[in-house]
Design a protein around this motif. Structure first.
Motif, PDB file in Angstrom:
ATOM      1  N   GLY A  54      -2.767  25.918   2.332  1.00 26.70           N
ATOM      2  CA  GLY A  54      -3.799  26.484   1.470  1.00 26.70           C
ATOM      3  C   GLY A  54      -3.710  27.992   1.312  1.00 26.70           C
ATOM      4  N   SER A  55      -3.838  28.709   2.412  1.00 31.57           N
ATOM      5  CA  SER A  55      -3.940  30.171   2.345  1.00 31.57           C
ATOM      6  C   SER A  55      -2.610  30.893   2.563  1.00 31.57           C
ATOM      7  N   HIS A  96      -6.655  26.644  24.501  1.00 33.70           N
ATOM      8  CA  HIS A  96      -7.485  26.235  23.369  1.00 33.70           C
ATOM      9  C   HIS A  96      -7.786  27.462  22.526  1.00 33.70           C
ATOM     10  N   TYR A  97      -8.086  27.253  21.259  1.00 35.41           N
ATOM     11  CA  TYR A  97      -8.611  28.331  20.429  1.00 35.41           C
ATOM     12  C   TYR A  97      -9.530  27.729  19.384  1.00 35.41           C
ATOM     13  N   THR A  98     -10.364  28.583  18.813  1.00 32.34           N
ATOM     14  CA  THR A  98     -11.339  28.167  17.811  1.00 32.34           C
ATOM     15  C   THR A  98     -11.052  28.892  16.503  1.00 32.34           C
ATOM     16  N   TYR A  99     -11.234  28.202  15.400  1.00 28.94           N
ATOM     17  CA  TYR A  99     -11.121  28.835  14.090  1.00 28.94           C
ATOM     18  C   TYR A  99     -12.064  28.127  13.127  1.00 28.94           C
ATOM     19  N   VAL A 100     -12.209  28.684  11.945  1.00 28.94           N
ATOM     20  CA  VAL A 100     -13.065  28.082  10.928  1.00 28.94           C
ATOM     21  C   VAL A 100     -12.189  27.283   9.979  1.00 28.94           C
ATOM     22  N   LYS A 101     -12.433  25.978   9.948  1.00 23.99           N
ATOM     23  CA  LYS A 101     -11.680  25.088   9.065  1.00 23.99           C
ATOM     24  C   LYS A 101     -12.412  24.992   7.731  1.00 23.99           C
ATOM     25  N   LYS A 102     -11.674  25.307   6.670  1.00 19.16           N
ATOM     26  CA  LYS A 102     -12.241  25.200   5.325  1.00 19.16           C
ATOM     27  C   LYS A 102     -12.275  23.727   4.926  1.00 19.16           C
ATOM     28  N   LEU A 103     -13.408  23.286   4.429  1.00 20.45           N
ATOM     29  CA  LEU A 103     -13.576  21.915   3.968  1.00 20.45           C
ATOM     30  C   LEU A 103     -13.668  21.936   2.443  1.00 20.45           C
ATOM     31  N   LYS A 104     -14.110  20.859   1.842  1.00 22.67           N
ATOM     32  CA  LYS A 104     -14.208  20.801   0.379  1.00 22.67           C
ATOM     33  C   LYS A 104     -15.242  21.799  -0.128  1.00 22.67           C
TER      34      LYS A 104
END
Length: 166
Positions: A54-55, A96-104
């Motif tokens: 995507g990006s 582990h790591y955290t991120y923001v998953k883009k959804l629809k």
């Protein structure tokens, strides 16, 4: 400094979904940090990064749970599908790591990624997402600078030590 702006941006994105994380509404994913001996420097390693579809950001191969597969098997599967990687994956996660998953649409959700070390033995020329992503080998420090997620940056900076323990 670009790295500082990137960290602030990634952290501000996480803040936007912090309420979801506190309520336990987190997407679980499994990833492979793919490493190989550095062909140009004895006793050193390289890390494989791929671009997201995507990006176009630099990321490590990852994906959601697959029925009847253990987390390390999902990580190995995603590494093959996304980068053509074959090799030995460690069962025990290295972090582990955290991120923001883009959804629809404008939707987004926090994703918690369990990371497994994968020792690369081969890169296949034909794999499911061939041509959809770029692949590039980096030193651990270069890889840490290339990714956006602060926790993944930290994990990549320490990957030599984790590689030696594995």
């Amino acid at each position: 400094m670009p790295a500082d702006n990137t960290n602030r941006s990634a952290l501000s994105e996480l803040m936007k979904v912090s309420d979801q994380r506190l309520k336990g509404k987190v997407i679980a994913q499994y990833a492979a940090v793919c490493v190989r001996p550095n062909p140009e420097a004895a006793n050193d390693i390289q890390v494989l990064l791929i671009t997201s579809r995507g990006s176009g950001r630099w990321v490590i191969p990852k994906g959601c749970r697959i029925p009847r597969k253990k987390p390390h098997e999902v990580a190995r599967q995603e590494a093959w599908e996304e980068a053509g990687v074959r090799g030995q994956v460690k069962k025990k996660p290295v972090g582990h790591y955290t991120y923001v998953k883009k959804l629809k649409g404008p939707e987004a959700a926090p994703a918690l990624v369990q990371v497994h070390l994968l020792n690369v033995s081969e890169l296949e020329r034909d794999y499911p997402e061939m041509g959809q992503r770029q692949l590039q080998w980096f030193s651990p420090e270069e890889a840490a600078c290339a990714v956006d997620e602060p926790e993944l940056k930290t994990l990549l900076r320490g990957i030599r030590k984790l590689y030696k323990k594995a």
